[in-house]
Write an enzyme that holds these catalytic residues in place. Structure first.
Site, PDB file in Angstrom:
ATOM      1  N   GLY A  39       0.855  -1.189   0.000  1.00  0.00           N
ATOM      2  CA  GLY A  39       0.000   0.000   0.000  1.00  0.00           C
ATOM      3  C   GLY A  39       0.883   1.228   0.000  1.00  0.00           C
ATOM      4  O   GLY A  39       2.047   1.176   0.395  1.00  0.00           O
ATOM      5  N   GLN A  40       0.325   2.349  -0.434  1.00  0.00           N
ATOM      6  CA  GLN A  40       1.131   3.557  -0.518  1.00  0.00           C
ATOM      7  C   GLN A  40       1.467   4.063   0.885  1.00  0.00           C
ATOM      8  O   GLN A  40       0.882   3.631   1.887  1.00  0.00           O
ATOM      9  CB  GLN A  40       0.407   4.630  -1.335  1.00  0.00           C
ATOM     10  N   GLY A  42       1.498   5.860   4.259  1.00  0.00           N
ATOM     11  CA  GLY A  42       0.389   6.399   5.022  1.00  0.00           C
ATOM     12  C   GLY A  42      -0.875   5.564   4.983  1.00  0.00           C
ATOM     13  O   GLY A  42      -1.904   5.959   5.540  1.00  0.00           O
ATOM     14  N   GLY A  44      -1.327   2.685   6.429  1.00  0.00           N
ATOM     15  CA  GLY A  44      -1.564   1.974   7.688  1.00  0.00           C
ATOM     16  C   GLY A  44      -0.817   0.666   7.823  1.00  0.00           C
ATOM     17  O   GLY A  44      -1.047  -0.098   8.773  1.00  0.00           O
ATOM     18  N   SER A  46       2.442  -0.189   8.586  1.00  0.00           N
ATOM     19  CA  SER A  46       3.288  -0.383   9.771  1.00  0.00           C
ATOM     20  C   SER A  46       2.460  -0.443  11.047  1.00  0.00           C
ATOM     21  O   SER A  46       2.751  -1.230  11.957  1.00  0.00           O
ATOM     22  CB  SER A  46       4.331   0.732   9.872  1.00  0.00           C
ATOM     23  N   GLU A 170       9.906  -3.920   5.491  1.00  0.00           N
ATOM     24  CA  GLU A 170      10.865  -3.652   4.405  1.00  0.00           C
ATOM     25  C   GLU A 170      12.192  -4.397   4.645  1.00  0.00           C
ATOM     26  O   GLU A 170      13.245  -3.776   4.826  1.00  0.00           O
ATOM     27  CB  GLU A 170      11.121  -2.142   4.286  1.00  0.00           C
TER      28      GLU A 170
END
Length: 292
Positions: A39-40, A42, A44, A46, A170
């Site tokens: 997802g981009q 921001g 949610g 993390s 990541e």
């Protein structure tokens, strides 16, 4: 170990200062598989993975880890068993390192969960070996290491605790191509040994190569949660709506489909794509007539 998230909301702050981050998340993390969360920035991601080992607790709803339930009311003293089962490797490894030497750092987790010095040392050495860390550096300060070496130590620190589920934010960030390839192979090996793997990644080629299932987050909600082949079979326009890039192989396959080509299955590699195309192309016509 299955993890079920049921009706989960999460917000930072309280009262008028509340900032909603996650909204009505219903999700199953399947046992013994690799689940990628994408997802981009921001969206949610993390915040969601920090619910899996109760680093953050739900504002509403619940997270069921095996047979243990975490809600907003769960006491801190009841969270240790969950954190023994679900280990997390953060994006920035320096945030996890603190001991005077590499070996002591990796031993900390097992010691914290009740292992003897001997057991902790054996677990640490086994974990460091598994991540390909040089034995000559065991007595070095972790803060004198390169970024890639620090990543390996942080990973070994979680491995040494032998959790049933491992969460990576990541995992390949900051590693050179050889280091990335080694790490991705290690994740596959961990999955094949029976561990449940969850990873956040923005590298779509990595997701395609590794994941069994994919969760797509958008604006704090689940936009999709499905098998990797199902996800990447969605129309190109859907990925554009989510502001997600397609893996190069999949993007090219979709272009060829738009041009009239058909494929037996999703091509996860360039070689697979070429093999499927080969059967549809008249190579002799493409090459021209070389006989005079």
């Amino acid at each position: 170990m299955v993890i079920n998230i049921e009706g989960l909301d999460f917000a930072y702050g309280a009262g008028k200062q509340t900032v909603p981050v996650l909204k009505d998340i219903n999700l199953t993390i399947e046992s013994g598989k690799i689940t990628a969360i994408i997802g981009q920035t921001g969206s949610g991601k993390s915040t969601l993975v920090q619910q899996l080992n109760a680093l953050l607790k739900p504002t509403a709803g619940q997270v069921v880890v095996g047979e243990q339930v975490v809600t907003s009311q769960t006491k801190e003293k009841d969270l240790a068993p969950i954190r023994a089962k679900v280990g997390m490797v953060f994006q920035f490894p320096e945030s996890q390192l603190f001991a005077p030497t590499v070996l002591e750092d990796v031993m900390y987790g097992p010691l914290n969960f009740g292992a003897s010095q001997k057991e902790a040392k054996e677990a640490a050495e086994k974990a460091l070996s598994a991540v390909g860390f040089d034995q000559k550096l065991y007595e070095q300060s972790p803060f004198n290491l390169s970024g890639g070496q620090m990543r390996r130590v942080a990973l070994a620190g979680v491995l040494a605790m032998n959790p049933e589920t491992m969460v990576f934010d990541e995992p390949a960030a900051g590693l050179d191509p050889a280091g990335q390839a080694e790490l991705l192979q290690l994740l596959k090996d961990l999955r094949d040994s029976g561990k449940t793997i969850v990873l956040i990644s923005h590298q779509m080629e990595q997701v395609l190569a590794l994941a069994d299932q994919v969760v797509v987050m958008k604006d704090g909600q689940v936009a999709a949660a499905e098998a990797v082949d199902t996800l990447f079979s969605r129309p190109k326009a859907w990925f554009e709506e989510q502001h997600l890039d397609l893996p190069e192989t999949i993007a090219f396959q979709k272009e060829m489909e738009a041009a009239g080509f058909t494929f037996d299955h999703l091509a996860k590699t360039g070689a697979d794509l070429a093999a499927q195309l080969k059967g549809q192309l008249d190579l002799s016509k493409l090459g021209g007539d070389h006989h005079e």
